[in-house]
Enzyme design. Structure first.
Site, PDB file in Angstrom:
ATOM      1  N   ALA A  33       0.811  -1.225   0.000  1.00 57.85           N
ATOM      2  CA  ALA A  33       0.000   0.000   0.000  1.00 57.85           C
ATOM      3  C   ALA A  33       0.842   1.272   0.000  1.00 57.85           C
ATOM      4  O   ALA A  33       0.331   2.338  -0.350  1.00 57.85           O
ATOM      5  CB  ALA A  33      -0.929   0.005   1.214  1.00 57.85           C
ATOM      6  N   ASP A  34       2.115   1.179   0.360  1.00 56.14           N
ATOM      7  CA  ASP A  34       2.955   2.373   0.428  1.00 56.14           C
ATOM      8  C   ASP A  34       4.364   2.048  -0.057  1.00 56.14           C
ATOM      9  O   ASP A  34       5.335   2.159   0.692  1.00 56.14           O
ATOM     10  CB  ASP A  34       2.984   2.917   1.860  1.00 56.14           C
ATOM     11  CG  ASP A  34       3.636   4.296   1.939  1.00 56.14           C
ATOM     12  OD1 ASP A  34       3.747   4.965   0.899  1.00 56.14           O
ATOM     13  OD2 ASP A  34       4.037   4.702   3.050  1.00 56.14           O
ATOM     14  N   LEU A  35       4.452   1.660  -1.330  1.00 57.13           N
ATOM     15  CA  LEU A  35       5.757   1.325  -1.897  1.00 57.13           C
ATOM     16  C   LEU A  35       6.511   2.622  -2.185  1.00 57.13           C
ATOM     17  O   LEU A  35       6.232   3.317  -3.155  1.00 57.13           O
ATOM     18  CB  LEU A  35       5.592   0.509  -3.177  1.00 57.13           C
ATOM     19  CG  LEU A  35       6.907  -0.025  -3.785  1.00 57.13           C
ATOM     20  CD1 LEU A  35       7.609  -0.966  -2.811  1.00 57.13           C
ATOM     21  CD2 LEU A  35       6.643  -0.727  -5.107  1.00 57.13           C
TER      22      LEU A  35
END
Length: 237
Positions: free
Chosen positions: A165-167
């Site tokens: 979700a937060d690469l």
């Protein structure tokens, strides 16, 4: 994963060394009192590195972000223990670690419920000697082969259906010639599809560009990105 009840909620663990942990072990104060803090990482909030017997762990509390943070810094609506952010992240880490993916080894999670709300914490193993990609790229340049290896690593996660979700560049670690992905909060295992995979890559590129505006000496350029994509596409083809 094994789970036990506490007087406030539950503790889940994947490592037998963590089976005797109590809610107190998820408080930074416990480790401070026992002189067992070995380091920290400061972002919006502090993440603690702690020593427990022969192992070093990372202790992270779940904090709210965005507009909702103005109303509650760390309380989430409770809809079942298995759907809490800590248990969900511990579960995905356990699956990926068992399958040999380069992720931190999951240790334990703590969920404390109060009314319709809960607070949560996570313990994972510290990746020894690791730098996040932003810190690393302020010190040295990666080779073309290393950028391609990073692209291949991301592709392996995507091919497995791992949605991060937060690469971003700070959620990629490098240690011992190996790239690791960290912080799987709100991550999912889902059907591979080019739409979310490309969105993941776009998010990563935006993070590189954002960090470069803050750190002009960051050793990243368009050629590096193309090298990353070459490694990615080679694995996905």
């Amino acid at each position: 994963m094994q789970i036990k009840s506490t007087n406030k909620g539950i503790i889940a663990w994947c490592d037998d060394l963590a089976k005797d942990l109590t809610s107190a072990h998820f408080s930074p104060e416990y480790w401070q009192i026992n002189d067992a803090i070995v380091g920290q990482s400061k972002g919006r909030y502090t993440t603690w590195f702690v020593q427990y017997q022969t192992q070093q762990w990372v202790l992270r509390h779940y904090w709210r972000g965005g507009l909702i943070e103005k109303f509650s810094k760390d309380a989430y609506i409770f809809t079942g223990f298995e759907r809490t952010r800590a248990i969900a992240e511990l579960a995905i880490l356990e699956t990926l670690h068992q399958e040999g993916f380069p992720v931190p080894r999951p240790i334990s999670a703590n969920v404390e419920r109060f009314g319709i709300w809960y607070r949560a914490d996570l313990l994972i193993e510290l990746v020894n000697g690791a730098d996040d990609l932003v810190a690393l790229l302020t010190k040295l340049e990666l080779t073309a082969e290393q950028w391609q290896t990073l692209g291949k690593t991301i592709a392996q996660f995507h091919a497995r259906g791992v949605y991060h979700a937060d690469l971003n560049a700070k959620n990629i670690l490098f240690a011992n010639q190996q790239f690791y992905l960290i912080d799987f909060d709100r991550g999912e295992l889902k059907k591979p599809h080019s739409s979310w995979q490309q969105a993941n890559l776009s998010r990563l590129l935006r993070s590189f560009n954002k960090e470069q505006t803050k750190l002009p000496n960051l050793k990243f350029n368009d050629q590096n990105w193309q090298q990353l994509l070459a490694g990615y596409n080679q694995h996905m083809s």
